[in-house]
Design a protein around this motif. Sequence first.
Motif, PDB file in Angstrom:
ATOM      1  N   THR A 278      52.847 101.779 107.694  1.00 13.36           N
ATOM      2  CA  THR A 278      52.491 101.961 107.630  1.00 13.36           C
ATOM      3  C   THR A 278      51.863 103.481 107.390  1.00 13.36           C
ATOM      4  OG1 THR A 278      50.605  99.840 108.117  1.00 13.36           O
ATOM      5  CG2 THR A 278      49.848 101.581 107.378  1.00 13.36           C
ATOM      6  N   ILE A 368      48.812 100.018 103.785  1.00 18.11           N
ATOM      7  CA  ILE A 368      49.793  99.996 102.599  1.00 18.11           C
ATOM      8  C   ILE A 368      51.187 101.056 102.873  1.00 18.11           C
ATOM      9  CG2 ILE A 368      49.756 101.660  99.892  1.00 18.11           C
ATOM     10  CD1 ILE A 368      47.055 100.685  99.592  1.00 18.11           C
ATOM     11  N   VAL A 375      51.149  94.989 100.743  1.00 15.73           N
ATOM     12  CA  VAL A 375      50.219  95.567 101.087  1.00 15.73           C
ATOM     13  C   VAL A 375      49.300  94.376 102.160  1.00 15.73           C
ATOM     14  CG1 VAL A 375      47.784  96.565 101.038  1.00 15.73           C
ATOM     15  CG2 VAL A 375      49.662  97.157  99.212  1.00 15.73           C
TER      16      VAL A 375
END
Length: 400
Positions: A278, A368, A375
Amino acid sequence: MDSTTGSTPVDISIGLFQPELLSISAFARRVGLAPSALRFYDDCGVLVPAQVDATTGYRSYSLDQEMRARVLRSLREAGLPLAEVMVVLDGDPDSARTVLERHRSSVREKSRTADATIAAVLRSLPGQESADGAIGDGSGDVAEPVTRVRLGGAELAGAVRQVGTAVGDDPDHPVLGRVLVEIDDSEVRLVATDRYRLSTRVLKPVVAVEGPERQVLLDAGPLAEAGAWAAGCSAVTVEIGADVARISDTDGSGSRELSLWEGEFPAYRDMLAELPETRHRLIVDRTALLATVTAHGEADAPVIALRLGEDDVQISPVRPEAQDGAPPASTTLRALRIGEPPLRIGFDPAVLAPALDASVGPDVLLEISEVTRPVVVRSADQGSFTTLVMPVALTATPED
């Protein structure tokens, strides 16, 4: 302070002034927060552990963090969105006072509205309610071997509803219209995907699971009906045999039977394991984001763009041309962003909205990695539910 043993001085002060550290479980019990919530708040940067073991990744917390954790819990229980909680915890007193007064006014107004609604419904009720009819018992033996697990009725119903938002409807791929149910000795996992979304929900059995581990496919439609029925049961027993699954009320008042289906469900565990690291985390008011995304979807916007700023997120419809020749309207919401520089990412409103609707709690976290990779959508209030949503490619703008 020194002490001597023989002729060798020993410093006994070593370790005396190091802060006491608690494991995540011990700290969670102390402050009244679930370990999953503490992990969520760590990811959001709201309550970062005092220490993280570099080898195991285990989180440890100091007693100095107890007050912050308790205030955080209290504000969340009062329904304050996480972005505004951060203002109270880390902002100046005037900003904190403004946020709290505004939220208190909102809570009072909602309470008055709810009280008026309930009073009106109570006045409309007849003087004597009719009794509900009993649901007939199911009959027939479940073929061996049988796996049995007891779950909360409302919990099962909620899980079925949540993963149901990701069920597909593709006649060329009928397996996407099924829900994968996995049972092992410690948990029950429901999984669904339509290739654009993937939802998983983990349930903890009320008592120990009986029988072998199972992986079965259930048709989403009948499962949704059974889930709605289970919502009225305090607890249910799920029995899975060779060719049938039965969900029974533990008080013996009724049951539902579901056929098992053949098919090869997508390798969702591989998909989760292959997610990149992420790079951006966005925390925003879930209800406000859902309302905005839904409004754009109802206005026939095929794609929306989320532009992540330093402390807000801008949601804009993406159309070839605005209907009146002017730029399309956008909405800006207060948000927390953690990670690399701001970015712009696109979604299909019809795909993102159900994922937001299925989540729980006042806030939602979007994790994200890249604008072209899935996502992760999750919340602090229910760490057992996770949804993956595929973004949509956007045409670069002069600002990008």
